[in-house]
Design an enzyme around this catalytic site. Sequence first.
Site, mmCIF file in Angstrom:
data_model
loop_
_atom_site.group_PDB
_atom_site.id
_atom_site.type_symbol
_atom_site.label_atom_id
_atom_site.label_comp_id
_atom_site.label_asym_id
_atom_site.label_seq_id
_atom_site.Cartn_x
_atom_site.Cartn_y
_atom_site.Cartn_z
ATOM 1 N N ASP A 13 0.828 -1.211 0.000
ATOM 2 C CA ASP A 13 0.000 0.000 0.000
ATOM 3 C C ASP A 13 0.863 1.262 0.000
ATOM 4 O O ASP A 13 1.977 1.257 0.512
ATOM 5 C CB ASP A 13 -0.913 -0.033 1.238
ATOM 6 C CG ASP A 13 -2.101 0.911 1.099
ATOM 7 O OD1 ASP A 13 -2.365 1.387 -0.029
ATOM 8 O OD2 ASP A 13 -2.766 1.170 2.124
ATOM 9 N N HIS A 30 2.542 3.381 -9.019
ATOM 10 C CA HIS A 30 2.306 1.959 -9.279
ATOM 11 C C HIS A 30 3.479 1.353 -10.059
ATOM 12 O O HIS A 30 3.865 0.213 -9.824
ATOM 13 C CB HIS A 30 0.997 1.756 -10.044
ATOM 14 C CG HIS A 30 -0.225 2.145 -9.257
ATOM 15 N ND1 HIS A 30 -0.412 1.737 -7.956
ATOM 16 C CD2 HIS A 30 -1.305 2.906 -9.572
ATOM 17 C CE1 HIS A 30 -1.572 2.232 -7.510
ATOM 18 N NE2 HIS A 30 -2.122 2.943 -8.468
ATOM 19 N N LEU A 124 11.186 -20.230 -5.127
ATOM 20 C CA LEU A 124 10.258 -19.296 -4.483
ATOM 21 C C LEU A 124 8.876 -19.439 -5.105
ATOM 22 O O LEU A 124 8.739 -19.488 -6.328
ATOM 23 C CB LEU A 124 10.740 -17.841 -4.670
ATOM 24 C CG LEU A 124 9.815 -16.784 -4.053
ATOM 25 C CD1 LEU A 124 9.909 -16.802 -2.530
ATOM 26 C CD2 LEU A 124 10.142 -15.382 -4.569
HETATM 27 C C1 IPE Z 1 -5.468 -2.695 -0.264
HETATM 28 O O1 IPE Z 1 -5.158 -1.366 -0.392
HETATM 29 C C2 IPE Z 1 -5.410 -3.376 -1.604
HETATM 30 C C3 IPE Z 1 -4.082 -3.512 -2.194
HETATM 31 C C4 IPE Z 1 -2.949 -3.167 -1.645
HETATM 32 C C5 IPE Z 1 -4.057 -4.115 -3.490
HETATM 33 P P1 IPE Z 1 -6.283 -0.234 -0.568
HETATM 34 O O2 IPE Z 1 -5.544 1.041 -0.699
HETATM 35 O O3 IPE Z 1 -7.179 -0.608 -1.695
HETATM 36 O O4 IPE Z 1 -7.093 -0.340 0.778
HETATM 37 P P2 IPE Z 1 -7.947 0.752 1.556
HETATM 38 O O5 IPE Z 1 -8.960 1.280 0.597
HETATM 39 O O6 IPE Z 1 -7.007 1.818 2.017
HETATM 40 O O7 IPE Z 1 -8.542 0.010 2.717
HETATM 41 C C1 IPE Z 2 -1.540 0.222 -3.335
HETATM 42 O O1 IPE Z 2 -1.333 1.585 -3.389
HETATM 43 C C2 IPE Z 2 -1.768 -0.394 -4.692
HETATM 44 C C3 IPE Z 2 -3.173 -0.712 -4.983
HETATM 45 C C4 IPE Z 2 -4.153 -0.673 -4.137
HETATM 46 C C5 IPE Z 2 -3.486 -1.104 -6.345
HETATM 47 P P1 IPE Z 2 -2.537 2.614 -3.395
HETATM 48 O O2 IPE Z 2 -2.876 2.901 -4.826
HETATM 49 O O3 IPE Z 2 -3.658 2.148 -2.565
HETATM 50 O O4 IPE Z 2 -1.845 3.883 -2.761
HETATM 51 P P2 IPE Z 2 -2.494 4.884 -1.722
HETATM 52 O O5 IPE Z 2 -2.994 4.064 -0.570
HETATM 53 O O6 IPE Z 2 -3.592 5.608 -2.428
HETATM 54 O O7 IPE Z 2 -1.360 5.770 -1.341
HETATM 55 MG MG MG Z 3 -4.108 2.373 -0.603
#
Ligand code: IPE
Ligand code: IPE
Ligand code: MG
Length: 235
Positions: A13, A30, A124
């Site tokens: 995240d 990303h 792995l």
């Molecule tokens: C969880 O992160 C999903 C992934 C890392 C793929 P999100 O950014 O989607 O989760 P919330 O919305 O903060 O709970």
């Molecule tokens: C995690 O990073 C990746 C996915 C959920 C696809 P985020 O895109 O949720 O990044 P933040 O949480 O908005 O910073």
């Molecule tokens: Mg996120």
Amino acid sequence: MAGGPEHVAIIMDGNGRWATAKGWPRLVGHRKGAERVKEIVRCAPDLGIRWLTVYAFSTENWKRSTREVLGLMGLFARYIQREAEEMSAEGVRMRFIGERRRLDPKLQDLMAWIEERTRNNTRLNLTVAINYGGRDEITRAVQAIAAQVQAGQLDPAAVDHACLSAALDTRDLPDPDLVIRTSGETRVSNFLLWQSAYSEYEFSPVLWPDFTPEVLAEIVTRYGHRERRFGAVLS
Ligand code: IPE
Ligand code: IPE
Ligand code: MG
């Protein structure tokens, strides 16, 4: 002492915040995040990790803009294509969990192709969760079990933990020893709900695009000092 974790699962995240803080589009975060996955895959076996499961796209992430969703899907396809050679050379077996039918058929084909291509690798086990949600996974498993019961192939009294585990997408995976979430958020966001019943959790403030093998090594070392009890009283 717990020893080293054999199965580490990561909620990657913070990509969006990382990019936004630098004034860049979220997709740049990303892309950087995908680079980090490569590094972590490379270093994991040296840390004693045999199973690595990463959360790439949740069943709730469709709520994001079309641009972001399509950008992420493109990244997944490119990752498979570009990393196929190296994963094969480094003994990485790649699998996917999540509901696939909603994904672009071309991406589904690539996923099946890389799973087949790397199926004999053993160094792995890399599992990527795409269109994955713990509730969705459990719901699909229960549907499959109910269908077997209805067909007279399964006695309802025979439905136990093992039966449910075997109906999940993760049927070939051990439960995670350690679940890591980056970016400082302290929630599970629908990840491995059933499988993490007794996992250790680690919440790191580091945003995923800044997550290095060194940070992982520190977390793995800390895990080694934990005492896992599984409900028992240890003498
Ligand atoms: C969880 O992160 C999903 C992934 C890392 C793929 P999100 O950014 O989607 O989760 P919330 O919305 O903060 O709970
Ligand atoms: C995690 O990073 C990746 C996915 C959920 C696809 P985020 O895109 O949720 O990044 P933040 O949480 O908005 O910073
Ligand atoms: Mg996120």
